[in-house]
Design a protein around this motif. Structure first.
Motif, PDB file in Angstrom:
ATOM      1  N   LYS A  94      -1.612 -10.794   9.573  1.00 28.13           N
ATOM      2  CA  LYS A  94      -1.097  -9.871   8.550  1.00 28.13           C
ATOM      3  C   LYS A  94      -1.435 -10.370   7.151  1.00 28.13           C
ATOM      4  CE  LYS A  94       1.936  -6.135   8.525  1.00 28.13           C
ATOM      5  NZ  LYS A  94       3.111  -5.477   9.045  1.00 28.13           N
ATOM      6  N   GLN A 147      -0.935  -1.002  17.066  1.00 28.41           N
ATOM      7  CA  GLN A 147      -0.876  -0.482  18.436  1.00 28.41           C
ATOM      8  C   GLN A 147      -0.624   1.013  18.391  1.00 28.41           C
ATOM      9  OE1 GLN A 147       2.266   0.547  20.144  1.00 28.41           O
ATOM     10  NE2 GLN A 147       1.026   1.180  21.892  1.00 28.41           N
ATOM     11  N   SER A 184       1.488   5.683  15.477  1.00 29.54           N
ATOM     12  CA  SER A 184       2.250   6.910  15.692  1.00 29.54           C
ATOM     13  C   SER A 184       2.250   7.824  14.472  1.00 29.54           C
ATOM     14  CB  SER A 184       3.684   6.561  16.088  1.00 29.54           C
ATOM     15  OG  SER A 184       4.285   5.755  15.085  1.00 29.54           O
ATOM     16  N   ALA A 203       0.848  -1.196   0.000  1.00 30.46           N
ATOM     17  CA  ALA A 203       0.000   0.000   0.000  1.00 30.46           C
ATOM     18  C   ALA A 203       0.884   1.247   0.000  1.00 30.46           C
ATOM     19  CB  ALA A 203      -0.931  -0.014   1.203  1.00 30.46           C
ATOM     20  N   THR A 204       1.631   1.435   1.092  1.00 32.88           N
ATOM     21  CA  THR A 204       2.481   2.629   1.228  1.00 32.88           C
ATOM     22  C   THR A 204       3.970   2.310   1.203  1.00 32.88           C
ATOM     23  OG1 THR A 204       2.756   2.511   3.627  1.00 32.88           O
ATOM     24  CG2 THR A 204       0.735   3.573   2.810  1.00 32.88           C
ATOM     25  N   GLY A 225      -0.501   2.875   6.164  1.00 28.00           N
ATOM     26  CA  GLY A 225      -1.709   2.294   5.598  1.00 28.00           C
ATOM     27  C   GLY A 225      -2.578   1.620   6.651  1.00 28.00           C
TER      28      GLY A 225
HETATM   29  C1  LIG Z   1       6.834   5.693  10.489  1.00 22.01           C
HETATM   30  C2  LIG Z   1       6.167   4.420  10.938  1.00 22.01           C
HETATM   31  C3  LIG Z   1       5.358   4.427  12.066  1.00 22.01           C
HETATM   32  C4  LIG Z   1       4.737   3.255  12.496  1.00 22.01           C
HETATM   33  N1  LIG Z   1       3.983   3.270  13.637  1.00 22.01           N
HETATM   34  C5  LIG Z   1       3.359   2.145  14.055  1.00 22.01           C
HETATM   35  C6  LIG Z   1       2.592   2.136  15.241  1.00 22.01           C
HETATM   36  O1  LIG Z   1       2.500   3.137  15.945  1.00 22.01           O
HETATM   37  N2  LIG Z   1       1.961   0.993  15.596  1.00 22.01           N
HETATM   38  C7  LIG Z   1       2.026  -0.138  14.823  1.00 22.01           C
HETATM   39  O2  LIG Z   1       1.380  -1.136  15.164  1.00 22.01           O
HETATM   40  N3  LIG Z   1       2.782  -0.166  13.701  1.00 22.01           N
HETATM   41  C8  LIG Z   1       3.463   0.937  13.320  1.00 22.01           C
HETATM   42  N4  LIG Z   1       4.242   0.910  12.205  1.00 22.01           N
HETATM   43  C9  LIG Z   1       4.401  -0.347  11.473  1.00 22.01           C
HETATM   44  C10 LIG Z   1       3.329  -0.459  10.396  1.00 22.01           C
HETATM   45  O3  LIG Z   1       2.069  -0.658  10.988  1.00 22.01           O
HETATM   46  C11 LIG Z   1       3.636  -1.639   9.498  1.00 22.01           C
HETATM   47  O4  LIG Z   1       4.870  -1.441   8.858  1.00 22.01           O
HETATM   48  C12 LIG Z   1       2.541  -1.858   8.461  1.00 22.01           C
HETATM   49  O5  LIG Z   1       2.752  -3.106   7.852  1.00 22.01           O
HETATM   50  C13 LIG Z   1       2.541  -0.785   7.413  1.00 22.01           C
HETATM   51  O6  LIG Z   1       1.499  -1.027   6.511  1.00 22.01           O
HETATM   52  P1  LIG Z   1       1.506  -0.280   5.098  1.00 22.01           P
HETATM   53  O7  LIG Z   1       0.409  -0.834   4.315  1.00 22.01           O
HETATM   54  O8  LIG Z   1       1.558   1.182   5.351  1.00 22.01           O
HETATM   55  O9  LIG Z   1       2.919  -0.722   4.497  1.00 22.01           O
HETATM   56  P2  LIG Z   1       3.252  -1.673   3.254  1.00 22.01           P
HETATM   57  O10 LIG Z   1       4.744  -1.750   3.240  1.00 22.01           O
HETATM   58  O11 LIG Z   1       2.570  -1.203   2.050  1.00 22.01           O
HETATM   59  O12 LIG Z   1       2.666  -3.078   3.664  1.00 22.01           O
HETATM   60  C14 LIG Z   1       3.346  -3.827   4.652  1.00 22.01           C
HETATM   61  C15 LIG Z   1       2.739  -5.198   4.740  1.00 22.01           C
HETATM   62  O13 LIG Z   1       1.387  -5.105   5.169  1.00 22.01           O
HETATM   63  C16 LIG Z   1       0.642  -6.165   4.603  1.00 22.01           C
HETATM   64  N5  LIG Z   1      -0.410  -5.592   3.773  1.00 22.01           N
HETATM   65  C17 LIG Z   1      -0.528  -4.341   3.304  1.00 22.01           C
HETATM   66  N6  LIG Z   1      -1.636  -4.212   2.576  1.00 22.01           N
HETATM   67  C18 LIG Z   1      -2.234  -5.416   2.572  1.00 22.01           C
HETATM   68  C19 LIG Z   1      -3.413  -5.928   1.985  1.00 22.01           C
HETATM   69  N7  LIG Z   1      -4.222  -5.167   1.258  1.00 22.01           N
HETATM   70  N8  LIG Z   1      -3.729  -7.230   2.187  1.00 22.01           N
HETATM   71  C20 LIG Z   1      -2.932  -8.029   2.919  1.00 22.01           C
HETATM   72  N9  LIG Z   1      -1.804  -7.607   3.498  1.00 22.01           N
HETATM   73  C21 LIG Z   1      -1.455  -6.303   3.327  1.00 22.01           C
HETATM   74  C22 LIG Z   1       1.600  -6.980   3.772  1.00 22.01           C
HETATM   75  O14 LIG Z   1       2.114  -8.029   4.568  1.00 22.01           O
HETATM   76  C23 LIG Z   1       2.684  -5.987   3.450  1.00 22.01           C
HETATM   77  O15 LIG Z   1       3.924  -6.601   3.152  1.00 22.01           O
HETATM   78  C24 LIG Z   1       4.907   2.063  11.768  1.00 22.01           C
HETATM   79  C25 LIG Z   1       5.733   2.045  10.629  1.00 22.01           C
HETATM   80  C26 LIG Z   1       6.356   3.214  10.229  1.00 22.01           C
HETATM   81  C27 LIG Z   1       7.278   3.167   9.038  1.00 22.01           C
END
Ligand SMILES: Cc1cc2nc3c(=O)[nH]c(=O)nc-3n(C[C@H](O)[C@H](O)[C@H](O)COP(=O)(O)OP(=O)(O)OC[C@H]3O[C@@H](n4cnc5c(N)ncnc54)[C@H](O)[C@@H]3O)c2cc1C
Length: 472
Positions: free
Chosen positions: A203, A158, A143, A85-86, A148
């Protein structure tokens, strides 16, 4: 066919026949890229720029039907599926996969009467917080609202309201998911209880989620913020913190981090290039005077360089952690602690405190407990409930540190092992050596149950990327 990690040396032999990719193009609304195509790199670029994806095929999904077509294509060609997603949590290069990007799927629809939101796969938390705020509601964001909703929530999720309301996954009432058989299912507690249990915490292990229905909470404002203390007071602040935080009610959440900040011009001048101790605090009860009274002792724990605790709208809560917005190359790893004793704090300071020669941007301790420690009404697979604290270390994965950073980061966590709780919040697992380390994040009984669901739903490990549980 092999693809190297170096985009300069991309192997141009196609992983799948070009005619098959052309056929896929006629069946999806979004763009489709094969290895070597112009535009592939931009399509799959991650927020965490330490990871550069080199998939066999990338599909820019615009709707659930596109996701169905992409998954069916991957299965027909024997390729694993990855999803982004992001790019905030990419773990590693999705080399050789069919990588489905979801950022075009931005729909957010709030139902103020049921206090729910249907959120499509590509939406960030900022969009949900904006839409919910119109109704005096908010979501259980972490945070950074730049993350996403779906990836965060499937990994537990969390955030600063968690001690009162639980993990984001605890609020999920329905999941729309494309599974390895290529079907789109709406899964809830009655249609498919086992998959519903597993996907909330498991996940990306069970399919590509096209939309989530999440619960919203009636919080229209909080008292909160971040306060930066001078590095020389790190020991005083951290020892005060370990005594203070356990006295807080569930309406209050907190964390503390040693930050080694780069000299970036967009940071406030007193923080540029400085090492500081960052206290984060959020009170979501009704009586802000009580919230101020609760935090007051911590504000006397050291010399404050910058920061304040003030009333905030939920849409302003990124100010609490001040996470970076711009893409960065990150390496991270987390663990849980069962207790935070004086000895734990001393070990933390020795390993990662301001005097320690480690190139970490952040070494953080988050307070868990409260609703985070309890199963919701419909239990789920979220990992991390047994921890009282979560620790996360994060460093810049730049070329000159790439060979040493993982060992340094793991070394900091190893110094805290005597106080560890088993498992890890999946969102903070970061770098993993393999699928065993992913499984070890969960309670042992949950790990067994997750594998059973995986074998039933995805026996061929189509969804094996990232922090996926494996069937095999
Ligand atoms: C700056 C920052 C702050 C954060 N703060 C927190 C926090 O406060 N609490 C916390 O719990 N986490 C936190 N995280 C961790 C974050 O929740 C995880 O990295 C999460 O996986 C990010 O999701 P994304 O879709 O944005 O990222 P992406 O890199 O796009 O996705 C990461 C993973 O999420 C899964 N995923 C995404 N979309 C789908 C979908 N449609 N279907 C199935 N699986 C999917 C996949 O396994 C994928 O590899 C933080 C990360 C960052 C970089």
């Amino acid at each position: 066919m092999s693809l190297t990690q170096d985009p300069q040396k991309l192997h141009l032999e196609p992983a799948v026949p070009p005619a098959d990719v052309d056929d896929l193009r006629t069946r999806v609304h979004g763009p489709v890229y094969a290895a070597g195509d112009d535009g592939l790199g931009a399509e799959v670029a991650a927020w965490n720029v330490a990871v550069r994806h080199t998939p066999a095929v990338a599909v820019g999904a615009t709707c659930a039907a596109d996701v169905v077509a992409a998954v069916q294509f991957a299965v027909a060609h024997g390729l694993p599926v990855a999803v982004q997603a992001t790019g905030h949590g990419p773990v590693r290069n999705a080399a050789g996969t069919v990588l489905i990007t979801t950022r075009r799927m931005q729909g957010v629809a709030v139902d103020p009467h049921r206090r729910t939101a249907r959120v499509q796969a590509g939406a960030k938390w900022a969009a949900v917080l904006e839409a919910a705020a119109e109704h005096g509601l908010t979501g259980l964001c972490g945070s950074s609202s730049d993350v996403g909703v779906v990836g965060y929530t499937l990994g537990g999720g969390q955030g600063s309201l968690g001690r009162r309301f639980g993990f984001a996954a605890d609020t999920v009432t329905a999941v729309e998911i494309v599974t390895a058989d290529g079907s789109l299912r709406r899964v809830d507690a009655t249609t498919d209880p086992e998959l519903f249990w597993a996907v909330r915490g498991g996940k990306g292990s069970f399919g590509v989620v096209t939309a989530l229905e999440i619960g919203l909470v009636p919080v229209a404002s909080v008292l909160g913020g971040g306060v930066f203390f001078a590095a020389e007071d790190a020991a005083a602040v951290l020892h005060a913190y370990r005594e203070w935080a356990p006295t807080l009610p569930e309406e209050a959440s907190s964390s503390v981090a040693v930050l080694r900040l780069p000299p970036l011009p967009d940071l406030p001048p007193p923080l540029q290039g400085q090492t500081v101790v960052h206290l984060r605090y959020v009170y979501c009860g009704d009586d802000f005077a009580e919230g101020e009274r609760l935090v007051a002792p911590m504000l006397d724990a050291g010399r404050i360089v910058l920061g304040a605790i003030v009333p905030l709208l939920p849409t302003e809560m990124d100010a609490v952690h001040m996470d970076p917005k711009d893409p960065m190359p990150g390496w991270e790893k987390g663990m849980l602690l069962a207790e935070l004793t004086a000895e734990t704090v001393d070990a933390f300071l020795a390993a990662a405190g301001p005097q320690a020669p480690v190139p970490l941007v952040m070494a953080e301790i988050r307070q868990l407990g409260g609703a985070l420690g309890r199963q919701p009404a419909v239990p789920n697979a979220v990992a991390g409930r047994s921890g009282a604290w979560s620790v996360l270390v994060l460093g810049p994965m730049v070329p000159e540190l790439a060979d040493v950073l993982p060992a340094i980061g793991r070394g900091v966590l190893d110094a805290l092992r005597p106080w560890a709780a088993p498992g890890c919040m999946v969102n903070f697992l970061g770098d993993v050596s393999g699928p065993e380390e992913v499984l070890a994040a969960y309670e042992p009984a949950d790990a067994v149950r997750l594998r059973a669901v995986k074998r039933a739903v995805d026996p061929a490990d189509v969804f094996s990327h990232g922090h996926a549980v494996r069937a095999g």
